[in-house]
Write an enzyme that holds these catalytic residues in place. Structure first.
Site, PDB file in Angstrom:
ATOM      1  N   GLU A 214       9.885   0.806  10.575  1.00  0.00           N
ATOM      2  CA  GLU A 214      10.873   1.875  10.324  1.00  0.00           C
ATOM      3  C   GLU A 214      10.150   3.184  10.600  1.00  0.00           C
ATOM      4  O   GLU A 214       9.274   3.575   9.833  1.00  0.00           O
ATOM      5  CB  GLU A 214      11.358   1.832   8.869  1.00  0.00           C
ATOM      6  CG  GLU A 214      12.101   0.574   8.477  1.00  0.00           C
ATOM      7  CD  GLU A 214      13.495   0.473   9.064  1.00  0.00           C
ATOM      8  OE1 GLU A 214      13.903   1.377   9.829  1.00  0.00           O
ATOM      9  OE2 GLU A 214      14.175  -0.522   8.768  1.00  0.00           O
TER      10      GLU A 214
ATOM     11  N   GLU B 205      10.025  15.356  15.849  1.00  0.00           N
ATOM     12  CA  GLU B 205      10.369  15.185  14.443  1.00  0.00           C
ATOM     13  C   GLU B 205       9.521  16.156  13.632  1.00  0.00           C
ATOM     14  O   GLU B 205       8.318  15.955  13.468  1.00  0.00           O
ATOM     15  CB  GLU B 205      10.089  13.746  13.995  1.00  0.00           C
ATOM     16  CG  GLU B 205      10.557  13.516  12.586  1.00  0.00           C
ATOM     17  CD  GLU B 205      10.167  12.155  12.025  1.00  0.00           C
ATOM     18  OE1 GLU B 205       9.020  11.749  12.205  1.00  0.00           O
ATOM     19  OE2 GLU B 205      11.026  11.521  11.393  1.00  0.00           O
TER      20      GLU B 205
ATOM     21  N   LYS C  70       0.837  -1.198   0.000  1.00  0.00           N
ATOM     22  CA  LYS C  70       0.000   0.000   0.000  1.00  0.00           C
ATOM     23  C   LYS C  70       0.873   1.249   0.000  1.00  0.00           C
ATOM     24  O   LYS C  70       1.538   1.549   0.990  1.00  0.00           O
ATOM     25  CB  LYS C  70      -0.903   0.027   1.239  1.00  0.00           C
ATOM     26  CG  LYS C  70      -1.980   1.097   1.095  1.00  0.00           C
ATOM     27  CD  LYS C  70      -2.550   1.547   2.409  1.00  0.00           C
ATOM     28  CE  LYS C  70      -1.780   2.643   3.071  1.00  0.00           C
ATOM     29  NZ  LYS C  70      -1.721   3.906   2.314  1.00  0.00           N
TER      30      LYS C  70
ATOM     31  N   CYS D 298      13.431  10.656   7.329  1.00  0.00           N
ATOM     32  CA  CYS D 298      13.566  10.121   8.690  1.00  0.00           C
ATOM     33  C   CYS D 298      15.013  10.220   9.169  1.00  0.00           C
ATOM     34  O   CYS D 298      15.271  10.185  10.362  1.00  0.00           O
ATOM     35  CB  CYS D 298      13.084   8.678   8.716  1.00  0.00           C
ATOM     36  SG  CYS D 298      13.807   7.675   7.438  1.00  0.00           S
TER      37      CYS D 298
HETATM   38  P1  NAD Z   1       2.141   7.931   8.442  1.00  0.00           P
HETATM   39  O1  NAD Z   1       2.456   7.108   9.621  1.00  0.00           O
HETATM   40  O2  NAD Z   1       1.056   8.921   8.556  1.00  0.00           O
HETATM   41  O3  NAD Z   1       1.737   7.011   7.209  1.00  0.00           O
HETATM   42  C1  NAD Z   1       2.586   5.995   6.741  1.00  0.00           C
HETATM   43  C2  NAD Z   1       1.744   4.975   6.000  1.00  0.00           C
HETATM   44  O4  NAD Z   1       0.867   4.346   6.931  1.00  0.00           O
HETATM   45  C3  NAD Z   1       0.856   5.556   4.900  1.00  0.00           C
HETATM   46  O5  NAD Z   1       0.819   4.652   3.811  1.00  0.00           O
HETATM   47  C4  NAD Z   1      -0.502   5.614   5.580  1.00  0.00           C
HETATM   48  O6  NAD Z   1      -1.578   5.549   4.681  1.00  0.00           O
HETATM   49  C5  NAD Z   1      -0.464   4.382   6.449  1.00  0.00           C
HETATM   50  N1  NAD Z   1      -1.385   4.406   7.588  1.00  0.00           N
HETATM   51  C6  NAD Z   1      -1.935   5.481   8.179  1.00  0.00           C
HETATM   52  N2  NAD Z   1      -2.768   5.083   9.178  1.00  0.00           N
HETATM   53  C7  NAD Z   1      -2.733   3.740   9.207  1.00  0.00           C
HETATM   54  C8  NAD Z   1      -3.344   2.748  10.025  1.00  0.00           C
HETATM   55  N3  NAD Z   1      -4.200   3.084  10.996  1.00  0.00           N
HETATM   56  N4  NAD Z   1      -3.050   1.448   9.800  1.00  0.00           N
HETATM   57  C9  NAD Z   1      -2.188   1.105   8.837  1.00  0.00           C
HETATM   58  N5  NAD Z   1      -1.577   1.989   8.018  1.00  0.00           N
HETATM   59  C10 NAD Z   1      -1.835   3.303   8.209  1.00  0.00           C
HETATM   60  O7  NAD Z   1       3.515   8.573   8.013  1.00  0.00           O
HETATM   61  P2  NAD Z   1       3.795   9.582   6.823  1.00  0.00           P
HETATM   62  O8  NAD Z   1       3.350  10.925   7.302  1.00  0.00           O
HETATM   63  O9  NAD Z   1       3.266   9.054   5.538  1.00  0.00           O
HETATM   64  O10 NAD Z   1       5.391   9.489   6.734  1.00  0.00           O
HETATM   65  C11 NAD Z   1       6.208  10.241   7.523  1.00  0.00           C
HETATM   66  C12 NAD Z   1       6.778   9.409   8.653  1.00  0.00           C
HETATM   67  O11 NAD Z   1       7.476   8.273   8.157  1.00  0.00           O
HETATM   68  C13 NAD Z   1       7.813  10.165   9.455  1.00  0.00           C
HETATM   69  O12 NAD Z   1       7.589   9.989  10.835  1.00  0.00           O
HETATM   70  C14 NAD Z   1       9.133   9.519   9.051  1.00  0.00           C
HETATM   71  O13 NAD Z   1      10.152   9.634   9.974  1.00  0.00           O
HETATM   72  C15 NAD Z   1       8.730   8.130   8.824  1.00  0.00           C
HETATM   73  N6  NAD Z   1       9.724   7.426   7.986  1.00  0.00           N
HETATM   74  C16 NAD Z   1      10.567   6.525   8.550  1.00  0.00           C
HETATM   75  C17 NAD Z   1      11.522   5.893   7.785  1.00  0.00           C
HETATM   76  C18 NAD Z   1      12.484   4.889   8.366  1.00  0.00           C
HETATM   77  O14 NAD Z   1      13.045   4.152   7.598  1.00  0.00           O
HETATM   78  N7  NAD Z   1      12.665   4.814   9.668  1.00  0.00           N
HETATM   79  C19 NAD Z   1      11.612   6.172   6.439  1.00  0.00           C
HETATM   80  C20 NAD Z   1      10.744   7.096   5.899  1.00  0.00           C
HETATM   81  C21 NAD Z   1       9.792   7.713   6.687  1.00  0.00           C
END
Ligand code: NAD
Length: 452
Positions: A229, A355, A154, A263
Site C-alpha cells: 500500500e 506526493e 514493525k 495516502c
Molecule cells: P516509509 O516508506 O519511509 O516507511 C514506511 C515503513 O517502512 C516504516 O515502518 C519504515 O521504518 C519502514 N522502512 C523504511 N525503510 C525500510 C527498508 N529498507 N526495509 C523495510 N522497511 C523499511 O514511509 P513513511 O514516510 O513512514 O510513510 C509515508 C508513506 O506511506 C507515504 O508515501 C504514504 O502515501 C504511504 N502510505 C500509503 C498508504 C496506503 O494505504 N496506500 C497508507 C498510508 C501511508
C-alpha cells in the site's frame, strides 16, 4: 537493543524512550512466531473467532486510552484518533466473522473428488508507516490472524506507542503468547529482516513507493508474496454541474485531514474552467476556517506535522509555488504548518505530480470530461480520488475512467472496513479490507481423493 526517543509533535517534548529491536532480537522474535504458529494454526475456527471478538472488545474498552496515546505520539486531533482506535475495534470485529466463513470448495473431477483448503501462510511480517499507526496495523493483523497466521509487526520509528499497546491488549484478550508480536525498530534493520528472513513467508508493507519498490525486489529473491500500500496523488474532480458550495466546503479537509499526511489526500483539485474562479472564491473561507492547533482539543481540525524533517520537506515544495490561499497555524513549539492551496502552472508542475504528504493541495482547471480523466490519470499513482457532479452517468463514466482503486462521488471518503482498499499503478499491489482480505493471507491447497 538501542533506546530511541519518541516525541510529541505538537510540543517537541520527549514522550518516552523505546528500545529498538536489532537483527538478533528480530530473529529471536521470528523464531518464537514460527513456534507459536504451530499451535495457532490448529486452533479451531470457532475459537479463533472468539479470541478475535474478545480482542475487539478489549480494544473497545481501551478506545479512549489508545486515542489519547495517538494524540500525544502522532499529533492527531482527538476526534480522528478516536475514529482510528474505533477502526481497529471494528476491523477485528469484522474479521472475527471470517474464520468460520473462510471455506474451501469441492470441485467435480473425473475419478474422485477434489477439494481445496485455504491454508495459513505462516509468519506474516507487517511494516507500518507513521501516518495512521493504528488502522494500518489492524488492517493487516486482523485478517492475517483470522486466517491462522502469526504476525510480527514493525511500527514506524516515530509512532510505535499505540501498536505496542495493541500488542499488550492482544495478550490481555487471551491471544496466545507470540501470535502477535510488535517489534519497534528501524526500517532498514527490522523491516529489512522481514524481507530477507526465510521464515517470514509474507510481507505487508505500507509506506512510500520508493521503499515499497525495494521491499518488493527484496522479496522477489525468495518469491515471497507482498501486499504493498504505497503513495498517492489523488484528484478531486469538480464539475460545473456539481453542488459547488458543498464541493468547495469539503475540498479543504479532503486534502488537509491528518495534516495532508494521508495516502488518500485529495492533493490535486481539478475544477472545470467555467467555474474555476467561482469555486476558488467559495473554497477560500473553508480554508481559512480549518482549525489548526492543539490536537487534544475537541475543536481542532488539523494538528502538527509528524516531524521537523517532514515539515521542511513539505515547505520545500512551496519555495517556488504560486500560493493562492493559506489558513492559520499556531506559533511556538510543534511542527506546525498552515493549510496551503497552490495554483499548479501545468500538469508537469512538481506540486501536481509529487506526493507532498503535507497540508498542500494544488488546483488546475480542466475543459471537459475527457480532459478531466486525462489529467486525473497523469500521475504514476492510482490510489483514490473524488468526483463532484449531479450527473450520475458522468459520475460513473469518470469513476470508471480514472485509474485508481478507491473513488468517491460527492464525498471524500475512501476507507470502509467492509470494502476493498488499495491502489492501481505505483500505489501498490493487492487489496486490504473487505470480504476477500483473507485470500491475501492464505495459500490454496488442492487435495484429490481417488474414488476407487
Ligand atoms: P516509509 O516508506 O519511509 O516507511 C514506511 C515503513 O517502512 C516504516 O515502518 C519504515 O521504518 C519502514 N522502512 C523504511 N525503510 C525500510 C527498508 N529498507 N526495509 C523495510 N522497511 C523499511 O514511509 P513513511 O514516510 O513512514 O510513510 C509515508 C508513506 O506511506 C507515504 O508515501 C504514504 O502515501 C504511504 N502510505 C500509503 C498508504 C496506503 O494505504 N496506500 C497508507 C498510508 C501511508
Amino acid at each position: 537493543m538501542t533506546a530511541h526517543d519518541v516525541l510529541n509533535p505538537a510540543t517537541e517534548e520527549v514522550l518516552t524512550h523505546v528500545e529498538l529491536f536489532d537483527v538478533e532480537a528480530t530473529d529471536a522474535a521470528i523464531a518464537r512466531s514460527v513456534r507459536a504458529g504451530q499451535s495457532w494454526r490448529s486452533v479451531s475456527a470457532a475459537d479463533r473467532a472468539a479470541l478475535l471478538r474478545r480482542f475487539s472488545d478489549v480494544v473497545a474498552d481501551h478506545q479512549e486510552e489508545l486515542a489519547q496515546l495517538e494524540v500525544r505520539n502522532a499529533g492527531h486531533p482527538v476526534g480522528n484518533a478516536r475514529w482510528e482506535a474505533g477502526n481497529v475495534r471494528d476491523v477485528l470485529q469484522y474479521y472475527s466473522g471470517a474464520p468460520e466463513r473462510h471455506t474451501g470448495r469441492t470441485i467435480p473431477v473425473a475419478g474422485g473428488t477434489a477439494m481445496t483448503f485455504p491454508e495459513p501462510i505462516g509468519v506474516v511480517g507487517v511494516i507500518v508507516p507513521w501516518n495512521f499507526p493504528m488502522p494500518i496495523a489492524g488492517w493487516a493483523f486482523a485478517p492475517a490472524l483470522a486466517a491462522g497466521n502469526t504476525v510480527v509487526l514493525k511500527p514506524a520509528e516515530l509512532t510505535p506507542l499505540t501498536a505496542m499497546r495493541l500488542g499488550e491488549l492482544a495478550l490481555e484478550a487471551g491471544l496466545p503468547t507470540d501470535v502477535l508480536q510488535v517489534l519497534p525498530g528501524a526500517g532498514n534493520v527490522v523491516g529489512q529482516r522481514f524481507v530477507t528472513h526465510p521464515d517470514v513467508r509474507k510481507v505487508v508493507f505500507t509506506g512510500s513507493t520508493a521503499v515499497g519498490r525495494s521491499v518488493m525486489s527484496g522479496c522477489a529473491e525468495q518469491i515471497k508474496p507482498v501486499t504493498l500500500e504505497l503513495g498517492g496523488k489523488n484528484a478531486n474532480v469538480v464539475f460545473a454541474d456539481s453542488d459547488l458550495d458543498a464541493a468547495a466546503a469539503a475540498a479543504p479537509m479532503g486534502a488537509f485531514d491528518n495534516s495532508g499526511q494521508d495516502c488518500c489526500a485529495r492533493s490535486r483539485i481539478l475544477v472545470q474552467d467555467s467555474v474555476f474562479d467561482d469555486f476558488l472564491a467559495r473554497m477560500e473561507p473553508a480554508v481559512r476556517a480549518v482549525a489548526v492547533g492543539d490536537p487534544a482539543s475537541e475543536d481542532t481540525d488539523m494538528g502538527p506535522l509528524i516531524s521537523a524533517q517532514q515539515r521542511s520537506r513539505v515547505e520545500g515544495y512551496l519555495q517556488d509555488a504560486d500560493i493562492l490561499m493559506t489558513g492559520s497555524r499556531p506559533d511556538g513549539p510543534g511542527f506546525w504548518m498552515a493549510p496551503t492551496v497552490v495554483r499548479a502552472r501545468a500538469a508537469s508542475d512538481l506540486v501536481f505530480t509529487e506526493e507532498i504528504f503535507g497540508p498542500v493541495t494544488a488546483v488546475l482547471p480542466f475543459r471537459d470530461e475527457e480532459d478531466a480523466i486525462r489529467l486525473a490519470n497523469e500521475t504514476a499513482y492510482g490510489l483514490s480520488g473524488s468526483i463532484w457532479t449531479r450527473d450520475i452517468g458522468r459520475a460513473l463514466r469518470v469513476a470508471r475512467g480514472v485509474e485508481a482503486g478507491n473513488l468517491s462521488v460527492n464525498s471524500h471518503s475512501s476507507v470502509r472496513y467492509s470494502t476493498p482498499f488499495g491502489g492501481f499503478k505505483q500505489s501498490g499491489i493487492g487489496r486490504e479490507l473487505g470480504p476477500d482480505a483473507l485470500d491475501a493471507f492464505t495459500e490454496t491447497k488442492t487435495v484429490f481423493i481417488a474414488d476407487n
